[in-house]
Design a protein around this motif. Sequence first.
Motif, short mmCIF file in Angstrom:
data_model
loop_
_atom_site.label_atom_id
_atom_site.label_comp_id
_atom_site.label_asym_id
_atom_site.label_seq_id
_atom_site.Cartn_x
_atom_site.Cartn_y
_atom_site.Cartn_z
N ALA A 98 11.92 61.96 51.80
CA ALA A 98 11.66 60.65 51.19
C ALA A 98 12.19 59.53 52.08
O ALA A 98 11.55 58.48 52.23
N ASP A 99 13.36 59.73 52.68
CA ASP A 99 13.96 58.70 53.53
C ASP A 99 13.64 58.89 55.00
O ASP A 99 13.57 57.91 55.75
N PHE A 100 13.47 60.13 55.43
CA PHE A 100 13.26 60.41 56.85
C PHE A 100 12.08 61.37 57.03
O PHE A 100 12.26 62.53 57.39
N PRO A 101 10.86 60.90 56.78
CA PRO A 101 9.71 61.81 56.71
C PRO A 101 9.10 62.22 58.05
O PRO A 101 8.48 63.27 58.14
N GLU A 102 9.26 61.40 59.10
CA GLU A 102 8.51 61.64 60.33
C GLU A 102 9.43 61.92 61.51
O GLU A 102 10.27 61.09 61.87
N ALA A 103 9.27 63.08 62.12
CA ALA A 103 10.14 63.51 63.23
C ALA A 103 10.07 62.54 64.41
O ALA A 103 11.07 62.31 65.09
N GLU A 104 8.89 61.94 64.65
CA GLU A 104 8.75 61.06 65.82
C GLU A 104 9.49 59.74 65.64
O GLU A 104 9.65 58.97 66.60
N ARG A 105 9.98 59.47 64.42
CA ARG A 105 10.72 58.22 64.17
C ARG A 105 12.22 58.47 64.09
O ARG A 105 12.97 57.65 63.57
N VAL A 106 12.67 59.59 64.66
CA VAL A 106 14.07 59.97 64.52
C VAL A 106 15.01 58.91 65.10
O VAL A 106 16.10 58.66 64.57
N GLY A 107 14.60 58.26 66.20
CA GLY A 107 15.43 57.21 66.79
C GLY A 107 15.64 56.05 65.83
O GLY A 107 16.75 55.50 65.71
N GLU A 108 14.58 55.68 65.12
CA GLU A 108 14.66 54.61 64.10
C GLU A 108 15.60 55.03 62.97
O GLU A 108 16.40 54.22 62.49
N TYR A 109 15.50 56.29 62.55
CA TYR A 109 16.35 56.78 61.46
C TYR A 109 17.83 56.80 61.89
O TYR A 109 18.72 56.49 61.09
N GLN A 110 18.08 57.17 63.12
CA GLN A 110 19.45 57.18 63.64
C GLN A 110 20.07 55.79 63.55
O GLN A 110 21.21 55.63 63.10
N GLN A 111 19.30 54.79 63.97
CA GLN A 111 19.80 53.42 63.93
C GLN A 111 20.03 52.96 62.50
O GLN A 111 21.03 52.28 62.20
N ARG A 112 19.11 53.34 61.61
CA ARG A 112 19.25 52.94 60.21
C ARG A 112 20.52 53.52 59.60
O ARG A 112 21.30 52.81 58.95
N ILE A 113 20.74 54.83 59.80
CA ILE A 113 21.92 55.47 59.24
C ILE A 113 23.19 54.83 59.79
O ILE A 113 24.11 54.49 59.03
N HIS A 114 23.23 54.64 61.10
CA HIS A 114 24.42 54.08 61.72
C HIS A 114 24.71 52.68 61.18
O HIS A 114 25.85 52.36 60.81
N LYS A 115 23.67 51.86 61.09
CA LYS A 115 23.84 50.48 60.62
C LYS A 115 24.29 50.44 59.17
O LYS A 115 25.21 49.69 58.81
N GLU A 116 23.64 51.24 58.31
CA GLU A 116 23.95 51.18 56.87
C GLU A 116 25.32 51.77 56.57
O GLU A 116 26.06 51.24 55.72
#
Length: 340
Positions: free
Chosen positions: A146-164
């Motif tokens: 639900a929060d991290f659905p696409e493997a190719e966007r992993v860099g974006e998810y890393q930044q989101r987790i770190h920031k939040e």
Amino acid sequence: SLNLTPLLKVALLVLLVLSRTPPASAFIPFGLGAAAIGAAGTGLSYFKGAFCQFSECCDSRSIPGDIPALQASLQRTLFGQHIVRQHIVPALKAHFSDQSTSRKPLVFSFHGQPGTGKNFVAEQIARALYREGSASGYVVKYLGQADFPEAERVGEYQQRIHKEVQSLLGRCPRSLFIFDEVDKMPSGVFDTLASLIDYNSFVDGTDNTKAIFIFLSNTAGTHIADHLGKLMKEGRLRDDTRLSDFEPLLRRAAYNMDGGLKKTNMIDSHVIDHFIPFLPMEKAHVVKCLEAEFQRWERKPDKAIIDDILGSSISFDRTHGLFAISGCKTLEKKVAMAIN
């Protein structure tokens, strides 16, 4: 108009003067300045205390850390998970201790098949530690695809987790982060998080040492069941098994199997404090779950209904014939349907 006390009026006046006075000319005669600033500080302290009586704040009222309540609740409502009770409560007690000298957050990784109680325990932890439970502004939950659905966007998810994570820790060091369905997250998603949960990892002055991180995963659920079955076949009693019987297995499986923890530097860096196995449920544990559901409905357990649910809805593993495949996961709806 606002009904301000004289003390608060002084505090607001001083703040207004200071905010509008250039630093070079911000001179207040010592006697008056000290009194005014002292009054302002006292007034603001009073205001903060009054505000926190009605709103959630990062303090002991909103975050009581009621470990005894958690211990009692787990003892009463969690079935078949002696290892969970033996290790989670002492770990949280030490982390919340006034004498704690921890240099890093407390990090759990929960592993087990569906229906063994991973989410149930995470919810109880939130409820005991925070006055608002999982609805607290200092509790954040991320959910697998639900929060991290696409493997190719992993860099974006890393930044989101770190920031939040960094942002919430800045607001309240005593925050709780729950990552559910880690096995459904893309590999590498936690790589930037490792720097925030390592020893003495202060980023821009952010204190991370009081935080708690919980990772929930179905990874290695089958491995846990197979290993427990093997130990029991060799003559070990279920309740005599220990964390050391499973923890190395969980660490290897989490690192090598698909999911958010695969090849993660969090495991390489040894920042996960406890790999906790949730053991597969046997028939006796499923019966206890069913009885608890009846009690939740304020109904006396009905043996006929329990036997019917066991016979029609519960499947056991083919390898050992001992463990309920879905644990206690679907029982709430089964009981509700049977008694209504």
